[in-house]
Design a protein around this motif. Structure first.
Motif, short mmCIF file in Angstrom:
data_model
loop_
_atom_site.label_atom_id
_atom_site.label_comp_id
_atom_site.label_asym_id
_atom_site.label_seq_id
_atom_site.Cartn_x
_atom_site.Cartn_y
_atom_site.Cartn_z
N LEU A 65 0.83 -1.21 0.00
CA LEU A 65 0.00 0.00 0.00
C LEU A 65 0.86 1.26 0.00
CD1 LEU A 65 -2.76 -1.11 2.54
CD2 LEU A 65 -3.06 -0.73 0.08
N GLU A 66 1.98 1.18 0.73
CA GLU A 66 2.88 2.34 0.78
C GLU A 66 3.48 2.62 -0.60
OE1 GLU A 66 4.73 5.60 2.25
OE2 GLU A 66 3.07 4.47 3.13
N ASP B 211 2.05 1.83 -3.47
CA ASP B 211 0.93 2.37 -4.25
C ASP B 211 0.71 3.84 -3.95
OD1 ASP B 211 0.52 -0.02 -5.42
OD2 ASP B 211 -1.31 -0.54 -4.32
N ARG B 212 0.74 4.17 -2.64
CA ARG B 212 0.49 5.55 -2.21
C ARG B 212 1.52 6.50 -2.82
NH1 ARG B 212 1.12 9.49 2.01
NH2 ARG B 212 3.22 8.68 2.36
N LYS B 213 2.79 6.08 -2.78
CA LYS B 213 3.85 6.94 -3.33
C LYS B 213 3.65 7.15 -4.83
CE LYS B 213 7.65 6.58 -0.12
NZ LYS B 213 8.53 5.54 0.40
#
Ligand SMILES: [Zn+2]
Length: 392
Positions: free
Chosen positions: A267-268, A270-272
């Motif tokens: 998820l991290e 993806d977030r970036k």
């Protein structure tokens, strides 16, 4: 000279003794005999009551034992006083201490790792052994074997032997004369002044908790008896708490934690990626909406950030990458400021920001393309913004 009742009777919890000396206004009491164990050989002191006072420390001063009390005892030299030791605490120490004898014997004879040092703590105990490493599989095996030895319910007895003729000791004693020797039938003979249970079955469960490398040795943490049961209960509660968070069975917790960690990392990432894409879109909008001056340069003031200006860094970078633009971001709440300058803008961001900040007592700097800094307050921040030819 104080007669040590615990040398011959480790189960003596109640006794009488005659006061032979009083010190510190009766707070330090010396008797002709005592069942109170003083801190020595790694085993902590006993607590309890002596006459009218509570015993809060017991000190071994060579041939005499000093009872340190919380208040002066109401007795005079020559009086007989009653002593009662806190049996729960003492019995716990006896379980830990005898468990250590058994564990050290097994580690030496079964694995070739003599014990180098021992520590008994309020919550947990450790033995340091001469081993470069102890594997998790060995920890499991040692725990099973030491518990099997405890369950054999071997007799533990005390004898007094002359140092010159005593044989079969695990570690040669450096003392002369009479030695107090603690023998666990068929397993161990050690010179020791501590208190021990009468049979190994009384040690109860022995739990090895973890290992740690020390200077050339390996430290094993262990707990015995009621303390092992209490620790196992606490471990079960902690695991139960974690299991409730996952709405899962305790057995599934390690697998779930592992899976969630992988998911968070995903998820991290993806977030970036999404933040980068968002910055590209915002940069394009700001670029298109900006007025172009006579030199073909866009001057873009970014809306004030709630947090740190560095949160706007990817947006500033995305705009200046497009070409001739000067971008300014400020954070009034933190006094932070960021200046970006693209190719063809004719501005060196690092130099421009540094000189504007210096004039107002701020500090910062950076590269020709991107610079950031901070100002002492909002008045100075406004002045720096004006000096750079911007207004918000
Ligand atoms: Zn001992």
């Amino acid at each position: 000279m104080t007669e040590r009742l615990y040398y011959t009777d480790a189960r003596c919890a109640h006794f009488t003794g005659t006061v032979v000396a009083l010190e510190d206004d009766g707070r330090r009491v010396i008797l002709d005999r005592t069942a109170f164990y003083p801190t020595s050989g790694g085993q902590p002191f006993d607590t309890g009551r002596l006459g009218s006072a509570a015993v809060i420390d017991v000190i071994d001063e060579d041939d005499r034992i000093v009872h340190v009390c919380d208040a002066p005892i109401s007795a005079r030299v020559g009086d007989v006083v009653e002593g009662t030791i806190d049996w729960t605490r003492r019995y716990d120490h006896m379980q830990q201490h005898t468990g250590q004898h058994l564990l050290s014997a097994l580690l030496a004879d079964g694995y070739g790792w003599p014990t180098v040092s021992v520590h008994f703590g309020a919550l947990t105990n450790t033995v340091d052994v001469a081993a470069t490493q102890v594997t998790p599989e060995q920890v499991v095996e040692i725990e099973q074997r030491v518990n099997a030895l405890a369950a054999d319910n071997l007799a533990v007895h005390v004898s007094f032997e002359d140092a010159a003729t005593a044989t079969g000791l695990r570690k040669a004693s450096d003392r002369d004369g009479e030695l107090r020797i603690v023998t666990i039938d068929g397993v161990d003979r050690s010179a020791c002044g501590g208190t021990h249970v009468a049979r190994t079955g009384e040690i109860g469960a022995v739990m090895l908790r973890r290992t740690e490398k020390t200077k050339g040795h390996t430290r094993l943490e262990f707990v015995c008896g009621r303390r092992a049961v209490a620790r196992a209960r606490l471990d079960a509660q902690l695991l139960g708490t974690a299991a409730r968070v996952f709405t899962a069975a305790p057995d599934d917790v390690p697998q779930l934690v592992d899976a969630q960690q992988k998911r968070v990392a995903e998820l991290e990432r993806d977030r970036k990626r999404l933040l980068g894409e968002l910055a590209q879109h915002q940069a394009q909008q700001l670029w298109d909406a900006a007025l172009v001056d006579a030199h073909g340069v866009r001057r873009i003031a970014l809306p004030a950030a709630d947090g740190a200006v560095r949160d706007l860094e990817s947006l500033v970078q995305a705009i200046v990458t497009k070409g001739a633009a000067v971008v300014l971001a400020v954070s009034p709440s933190t006094g932070g400021i960021m200046l970006g300058a693209g190719d063809g803008s004719g501005v060196d961001a690092g130099q421009a920001l540094r000189s504007a900040l210096q004039a107002e007592g701020g500090k910062g700097g950076g590269s020709p393309r991107l610079a950031q800094g901070s100002t002492p307050g909002s008045v100075q921040l406004s002045a720096v913004v004006r000096a750079l030819g911007f207004s918000f």
